[in-house]
Design an enzyme around this catalytic site. Structure first.
Site, PDB file in Angstrom:
ATOM      1  N   ASN A   9       0.870  -1.178   0.000  1.00 22.26           N
ATOM      2  CA  ASN A   9       0.000   0.000   0.000  1.00 22.26           C
ATOM      3  C   ASN A   9       0.904   1.225   0.000  1.00 22.26           C
ATOM      4  OD1 ASN A   9      -1.803   2.046   0.545  1.00 22.26           O
ATOM      5  ND2 ASN A   9      -2.265   1.373   2.644  1.00 22.26           N
ATOM      6  N   LYS A  11       0.153   4.331  -0.297  1.00 21.68           N
ATOM      7  CA  LYS A  11      -0.443   5.534   0.324  1.00 21.68           C
ATOM      8  C   LYS A  11      -0.175   6.755  -0.569  1.00 21.68           C
ATOM      9  CE  LYS A  11       0.021   3.185   4.706  1.00 21.68           C
ATOM     10  NZ  LYS A  11       0.156   3.238   6.149  1.00 21.68           N
ATOM     11  N   HIS A  97      -9.173   1.047   5.006  1.00 23.88           N
ATOM     12  CA  HIS A  97      -7.880   1.245   5.668  1.00 23.88           C
ATOM     13  C   HIS A  97      -8.063   2.189   6.861  1.00 23.88           C
ATOM     14  CE1 HIS A  97      -3.816   2.535   6.487  1.00 23.88           C
ATOM     15  NE2 HIS A  97      -3.445   1.401   5.932  1.00 23.88           N
ATOM     16  N   GLU A  99      -6.460   4.607   7.930  1.00 19.54           N
ATOM     17  CA  GLU A  99      -6.314   6.051   7.646  1.00 19.54           C
ATOM     18  C   GLU A  99      -7.579   6.599   7.000  1.00 19.54           C
ATOM     19  OE1 GLU A  99      -2.626   5.540   5.540  1.00 19.54           O
ATOM     20  OE2 GLU A  99      -1.749   4.897   7.442  1.00 19.54           O
ATOM     21  N   GLU A 169      -5.331  -5.207  10.514  1.00 18.05           N
ATOM     22  CA  GLU A 169      -4.263  -4.239  10.772  1.00 18.05           C
ATOM     23  C   GLU A 169      -4.523  -3.535  12.103  1.00 18.05           C
ATOM     24  OE1 GLU A 169      -2.234  -2.894   6.916  1.00 18.05           O
ATOM     25  OE2 GLU A 169      -4.045  -1.724   7.094  1.00 18.05           O
ATOM     26  N   GLY A 175       2.612   1.947  10.779  1.00 22.17           N
ATOM     27  CA  GLY A 175       3.557   3.048  10.639  1.00 22.17           C
ATOM     28  C   GLY A 175       4.253   3.427  11.935  1.00 22.17           C
ATOM     29  N   SER A 215       3.571  -2.479  10.207  1.00 16.93           N
ATOM     30  CA  SER A 215       5.030  -2.518  10.386  1.00 16.93           C
ATOM     31  C   SER A 215       5.670  -3.864  10.044  1.00 16.93           C
ATOM     32  CB  SER A 215       5.406  -2.087  11.814  1.00 16.93           C
ATOM     33  OG  SER A 215       4.993  -0.756  12.050  1.00 16.93           O
TER      34      SER A 215
END
Ligand code: PGA
Length: 252
Positions: A9, A11, A97, A99, A169, A175, A215
Protein backbone atom coordinates in the site's frame (compact mmCIF):
# COMPACT_ATOMS: atom_id res chain seq x y z
CA UNK A 1 -7.18 -23.31 -1.44
CA UNK A 2 -6.62 -19.76 -0.27
CA UNK A 3 -3.85 -17.74 -1.92
CA UNK A 4 -0.92 -16.19 -0.20
CA UNK A 5 -0.73 -12.47 -0.88
CA UNK A 6 1.84 -9.75 -0.41
CA UNK A 7 0.28 -6.35 -1.07
CA UNK A 8 2.07 -3.01 -0.99
CA UNK A 9 0.00 0.00 0.00
CA UNK A 10 1.93 2.99 -1.29
CA UNK A 11 -0.44 5.53 0.32
CA UNK A 12 0.21 9.13 -0.83
CA UNK A 13 3.76 8.42 -1.96
CA UNK A 14 5.48 8.21 -5.36
CA UNK A 15 4.89 10.61 -8.24
CA UNK A 16 4.37 9.26 -11.73
CA UNK A 17 8.04 8.82 -12.54
CA UNK A 18 8.75 7.20 -9.18
CA UNK A 19 5.74 4.90 -9.64
CA UNK A 20 7.02 3.70 -13.00
CA UNK A 21 10.49 3.07 -11.59
CA UNK A 22 9.19 1.21 -8.56
CA UNK A 23 6.86 -0.98 -10.65
CA UNK A 24 9.73 -1.70 -13.03
CA UNK A 25 12.01 -2.62 -10.12
CA UNK A 26 9.48 -4.92 -8.44
CA UNK A 27 8.54 -6.55 -11.74
CA UNK A 28 12.20 -7.30 -12.45
CA UNK A 29 12.94 -8.62 -8.99
CA UNK A 30 9.89 -10.92 -8.76
CA UNK A 31 10.89 -12.59 -12.02
CA UNK A 32 13.59 -14.30 -10.00
CA UNK A 33 11.28 -15.37 -7.17
CA UNK A 34 9.21 -18.53 -7.33
CA UNK A 35 5.63 -17.44 -6.65
CA UNK A 36 3.75 -20.65 -5.93
CA UNK A 37 0.15 -19.77 -5.13
CA UNK A 38 1.36 -16.29 -4.13
CA UNK A 39 -0.05 -13.02 -5.46
CA UNK A 40 2.02 -9.86 -5.46
CA UNK A 41 0.03 -6.63 -5.43
CA UNK A 42 0.83 -2.92 -5.35
CA UNK A 43 -1.55 -0.02 -4.73
CA UNK A 44 -0.27 3.28 -6.16
CA UNK A 45 -2.18 6.59 -6.02
CA UNK A 46 -5.21 6.99 -8.30
CA UNK A 47 -3.42 9.25 -10.79
CA UNK A 48 -0.65 6.72 -11.29
CA UNK A 49 -2.79 3.59 -11.69
CA UNK A 50 -2.85 3.67 -15.47
CA UNK A 51 0.88 4.00 -15.90
CA UNK A 52 1.51 1.37 -13.23
CA UNK A 53 -0.87 -1.05 -14.98
CA UNK A 54 0.92 -0.42 -18.24
CA UNK A 55 4.34 -1.06 -16.69
CA UNK A 56 3.14 -4.20 -14.89
CA UNK A 57 1.92 -5.83 -18.12
CA UNK A 58 3.37 -9.26 -18.89
CA UNK A 59 4.22 -9.88 -15.26
CA UNK A 60 2.59 -11.40 -12.19
CA UNK A 61 2.39 -8.03 -10.51
CA UNK A 62 -1.18 -6.84 -9.86
CA UNK A 63 -2.01 -3.14 -9.61
CA UNK A 64 -4.93 -2.22 -7.35
CA UNK A 65 -6.59 0.91 -5.99
CA UNK A 66 -6.25 2.24 -2.43
CA UNK A 67 -9.85 3.40 -2.25
CA UNK A 68 -12.98 4.38 -4.20
CA UNK A 69 -16.23 6.25 -3.57
CA UNK A 70 -19.42 4.34 -2.84
CA UNK A 71 -21.73 6.20 -5.24
CA UNK A 72 -22.26 5.12 -8.80
CA UNK A 73 -21.58 8.61 -10.11
CA UNK A 74 -22.74 12.18 -9.47
CA UNK A 75 -21.86 15.36 -7.64
CA UNK A 76 -18.95 14.11 -5.52
CA UNK A 77 -16.15 16.48 -6.47
CA UNK A 78 -12.73 14.89 -6.33
CA UNK A 79 -13.97 11.33 -5.97
CA UNK A 80 -13.48 8.16 -8.04
CA UNK A 81 -16.10 5.46 -8.62
CA UNK A 82 -15.84 1.69 -8.95
CA UNK A 83 -16.87 1.97 -12.59
CA UNK A 84 -13.99 4.39 -13.27
CA UNK A 85 -11.51 1.99 -11.73
CA UNK A 86 -12.91 -0.90 -13.72
CA UNK A 87 -12.67 1.21 -16.86
CA UNK A 88 -8.89 1.54 -16.58
CA UNK A 89 -8.34 -2.15 -15.86
CA UNK A 90 -8.28 -2.17 -12.06
CA UNK A 91 -9.67 -5.43 -10.67
CA UNK A 92 -9.18 -5.01 -6.93
CA UNK A 93 -9.72 -2.21 -4.43
CA UNK A 94 -8.52 -1.74 -0.84
CA UNK A 95 -11.37 -0.57 1.41
CA UNK A 96 -11.53 0.44 5.06
CA UNK A 97 -7.88 1.24 5.67
CA UNK A 98 -7.49 2.76 9.14
CA UNK A 99 -6.31 6.05 7.65
CA UNK A 100 -9.54 6.23 5.63
CA UNK A 101 -11.52 5.47 8.77
CA UNK A 102 -9.71 7.86 11.12
CA UNK A 103 -8.62 10.77 8.88
CA UNK A 104 -11.46 10.73 6.35
CA UNK A 105 -14.29 9.67 8.62
CA UNK A 106 -15.26 6.45 6.86
CA UNK A 107 -17.71 4.63 9.08
CA UNK A 108 -18.72 0.97 8.98
CA UNK A 109 -21.94 2.05 7.24
CA UNK A 110 -20.07 3.92 4.49
CA UNK A 111 -17.75 0.94 4.10
CA UNK A 112 -20.68 -1.45 3.70
CA UNK A 113 -21.89 0.77 0.84
CA UNK A 114 -18.43 0.78 -0.71
CA UNK A 115 -18.30 -3.01 -0.43
CA UNK A 116 -21.62 -3.31 -2.27
CA UNK A 117 -20.59 -0.89 -5.00
CA UNK A 118 -17.26 -2.64 -5.55
CA UNK A 119 -18.92 -6.06 -5.80
CA UNK A 120 -21.65 -4.78 -8.13
CA UNK A 121 -18.85 -3.65 -10.42
CA UNK A 122 -17.04 -6.96 -10.21
CA UNK A 123 -14.13 -5.63 -8.17
CA UNK A 124 -12.37 -7.80 -5.63
CA UNK A 125 -11.96 -6.18 -2.19
CA UNK A 126 -9.08 -6.14 0.26
CA UNK A 127 -11.03 -5.17 3.38
CA UNK A 128 -9.00 -3.62 6.23
CA UNK A 129 -9.98 -3.46 9.87
CA UNK A 130 -8.31 -3.56 13.27
CA UNK A 131 -8.46 -2.22 16.79
CA UNK A 132 -7.00 0.94 18.32
CA UNK A 133 -4.40 0.78 21.08
CA UNK A 134 -6.99 1.63 23.72
CA UNK A 135 -9.19 -1.24 22.51
CA UNK A 136 -6.33 -3.66 23.00
CA UNK A 137 -5.41 -2.22 26.37
CA UNK A 138 -8.98 -2.55 27.54
CA UNK A 139 -9.14 -6.06 26.02
CA UNK A 140 -11.88 -5.09 23.63
CA UNK A 141 -9.89 -5.98 20.51
CA UNK A 142 -11.89 -9.09 19.65
CA UNK A 143 -15.24 -7.35 19.97
CA UNK A 144 -14.05 -4.35 17.92
CA UNK A 145 -12.83 -6.58 15.12
CA UNK A 146 -16.01 -8.64 15.25
CA UNK A 147 -18.20 -5.56 14.93
CA UNK A 148 -16.12 -4.11 12.06
CA UNK A 149 -16.51 -7.37 10.15
CA UNK A 150 -20.21 -7.73 10.95
CA UNK A 151 -21.03 -4.16 9.98
CA UNK A 152 -18.88 -4.02 6.88
CA UNK A 153 -19.16 -7.50 5.40
CA UNK A 154 -21.54 -9.89 7.09
CA UNK A 155 -24.53 -8.74 5.05
CA UNK A 156 -22.92 -10.53 2.09
CA UNK A 157 -23.90 -14.02 1.03
CA UNK A 158 -21.30 -16.76 1.02
CA UNK A 159 -20.81 -16.59 -2.77
CA UNK A 160 -19.54 -13.01 -2.50
CA UNK A 161 -16.64 -14.18 -0.36
CA UNK A 162 -14.78 -15.35 -3.48
CA UNK A 163 -14.15 -11.65 -3.98
CA UNK A 164 -13.04 -10.75 -0.45
CA UNK A 165 -9.56 -10.69 1.07
CA UNK A 166 -9.26 -9.63 4.71
CA UNK A 167 -6.46 -7.50 6.12
CA UNK A 168 -6.21 -7.36 9.89
CA UNK A 169 -4.26 -4.24 10.77
CA UNK A 170 -4.06 -3.30 14.44
CA UNK A 171 -4.01 0.51 14.27
CA UNK A 172 -1.32 0.75 16.94
CA UNK A 173 1.07 -1.16 14.66
CA UNK A 174 0.56 0.88 11.48
CA UNK A 175 3.56 3.05 10.64
CA UNK A 176 4.74 2.90 14.24
CA UNK A 177 7.52 0.34 13.95
CA UNK A 178 5.62 -1.69 16.49
CA UNK A 179 4.20 -5.00 15.24
CA UNK A 180 1.78 -7.39 16.76
CA UNK A 181 3.74 -10.42 17.91
CA UNK A 182 3.33 -13.45 15.64
CA UNK A 183 1.25 -15.00 18.45
CA UNK A 184 -1.05 -11.96 18.67
CA UNK A 185 -1.50 -12.01 14.88
CA UNK A 186 -2.22 -15.75 14.86
CA UNK A 187 -4.66 -15.45 17.76
CA UNK A 188 -6.66 -12.74 15.97
CA UNK A 189 -6.54 -14.47 12.58
CA UNK A 190 -7.80 -17.72 14.12
CA UNK A 191 -10.59 -15.75 15.80
CA UNK A 192 -11.55 -14.18 12.44
CA UNK A 193 -11.62 -17.58 10.75
CA UNK A 194 -13.83 -18.88 13.53
CA UNK A 195 -16.25 -15.97 12.93
CA UNK A 196 -16.37 -16.88 9.22
CA UNK A 197 -17.03 -20.48 10.10
CA UNK A 198 -19.87 -19.54 12.45
CA UNK A 199 -21.47 -16.97 10.15
CA UNK A 200 -20.92 -18.88 6.89
CA UNK A 201 -19.29 -22.29 6.55
CA UNK A 202 -15.98 -24.15 6.49
CA UNK A 203 -15.41 -23.38 2.86
CA UNK A 204 -15.59 -19.60 3.39
CA UNK A 205 -13.45 -19.87 6.52
CA UNK A 206 -10.79 -22.00 4.82
CA UNK A 207 -10.70 -20.21 1.49
CA UNK A 208 -10.55 -16.58 2.63
CA UNK A 209 -7.05 -15.12 2.71
CA UNK A 210 -6.36 -13.14 5.87
CA UNK A 211 -3.42 -10.75 5.67
CA UNK A 212 -1.64 -9.11 8.56
CA UNK A 213 -0.65 -5.44 8.31
CA UNK A 214 1.28 -3.12 10.58
CA UNK A 215 5.03 -2.52 10.39
CA UNK A 216 5.85 -5.71 8.49
CA UNK A 217 9.55 -5.51 7.59
CA UNK A 218 12.10 -7.94 6.14
CA UNK A 219 13.31 -8.64 9.69
CA UNK A 220 9.94 -9.77 11.09
CA UNK A 221 8.06 -11.01 8.00
CA UNK A 222 9.10 -14.64 8.06
CA UNK A 223 8.08 -15.19 11.66
CA UNK A 224 4.67 -13.54 11.19
CA UNK A 225 3.99 -15.42 7.94
CA UNK A 226 4.95 -18.73 9.54
CA UNK A 227 1.71 -18.68 11.53
CA UNK A 228 -0.92 -20.97 10.08
CA UNK A 229 -3.75 -18.47 9.76
CA UNK A 230 -1.60 -15.62 8.40
CA UNK A 231 -1.79 -15.73 4.62
CA UNK A 232 0.43 -12.78 3.84
CA UNK A 233 0.76 -9.10 4.51
CA UNK A 234 -0.43 -5.62 3.67
CA UNK A 235 2.76 -3.61 3.67
CA UNK A 236 3.05 0.17 3.92
CA UNK A 237 6.49 1.72 4.42
CA UNK A 238 8.52 -1.33 3.42
CA UNK A 239 6.67 -1.64 0.10
CA UNK A 240 8.25 1.58 -1.19
CA UNK A 241 11.64 -0.01 -1.57
CA UNK A 242 12.36 -2.81 -4.04
CA UNK A 243 14.85 -4.64 -1.84
CA UNK A 244 12.67 -4.62 1.27
CA UNK A 245 9.48 -5.52 -0.59
CA UNK A 246 11.25 -8.35 -2.40
CA UNK A 247 12.67 -9.67 0.89
CA UNK A 248 9.12 -9.70 2.32
CA UNK A 249 7.84 -11.57 -0.77
CA UNK A 250 10.62 -14.11 -0.35
CA UNK A 251 9.66 -14.51 3.31
CA UNK A 252 6.29 -15.92 2.33
P1 PGA B 1 3.11 0.04 7.61
O1 PGA B 1 1.65 0.28 6.99
O2 PGA B 1 3.63 -1.23 7.01
O3 PGA B 1 3.92 1.25 7.17
O4 PGA B 1 2.95 -0.04 9.07
C1 PGA B 1 0.75 -0.78 6.86
C2 PGA B 1 -0.53 -0.28 6.26
O5 PGA B 1 -0.93 0.85 6.54
O6 PGA B 1 -1.17 -1.01 5.49
Amino acid sequence: MRSKIIAGNWKMNMNNKETKNLVKGIKKSIKRVQLDNTRVIVAPAYVNLTSAIKRAKKSNLEVVSQNMHQAKNGAFTGEISADMLKGIGVKTVILGHSERRSIFGETDAILAEKVNSALENGLEIIFCFGELLEDRKSENHFSVVESQLKNGLFHLDSMAWNQIVLAYEPVWAIGTGETASPEQAQEMHAFIRKLLQEKYNTSVADNTSILYGGSVKPANAEEIFSKQDVDGGLIGGASLNVADFTAIIKAI
